[in-house]
Scaffold this motif. Sequence first.
Motif: not given
Length: 218
Positions: A52-66
């Motif tokens: 996936i794109s870097e933006t999608q990856w950052l959003a997903l990992t942030h969601e997981v962390e949250s």
Amino acid sequence: MSELIKDHGVSKLLSLFLLIFTVSILVILTAMPSSLFQKEMETEVKSLSVLISETQWLALTHEVESTYTQSYIRSGVQQAVEDALLPSSDYKIKKIIDNFKGEFILNRVVNNIHILSYQMVYRLSMMKFWIWIMLPFFFALIYDGYMVRKIRMYEPRQISIKGSRIWTRSIVYMLVFTFCYLLIPNFLGQKAPWYPVLMLLLTGLALRNTISNFMKVA
């Protein structure tokens, strides 16, 4: 669908899920070194950025962390696990643990529970991400299966009972594989992110063929 319910009742599925969960938990929590478990989890998370794109990856990992922070740490579950499993009052026991060479079994269990909890949050979030991405694909397959069945309703020959059972049972197998996926550590290395994609593709095909092979009413 009646065959699905008949051959794989709710109680049977729940018993199977409980068995898989119990065995997995016992093996993972006690036998797997926490450092290895952690490394495999980090590899899986990092390798997702290839798909996936870097933006999608950052959003997903942030969601997981949250989600992990809110539901596991701030909710008090993490502290409850540590309080329940790690000795905190008996001085002699604490002294033995401090002097223990290697990874103490209770420390390993606690650390692995933390990692496993993160893994489940991560994989559920990733499954949700891919389901949204592949939603048009699912709708297309379901519609195609419905149209194929509609055409077959006017054909004189009956749909194969064996074929119908195979595809309805395959849905159960997909549920079992999905449940296992949430628990089993990363054994695929950097190819791990492809597993949920492949699993969803096969699930879509199973749904399509289940609908198209659904028994005709005489």
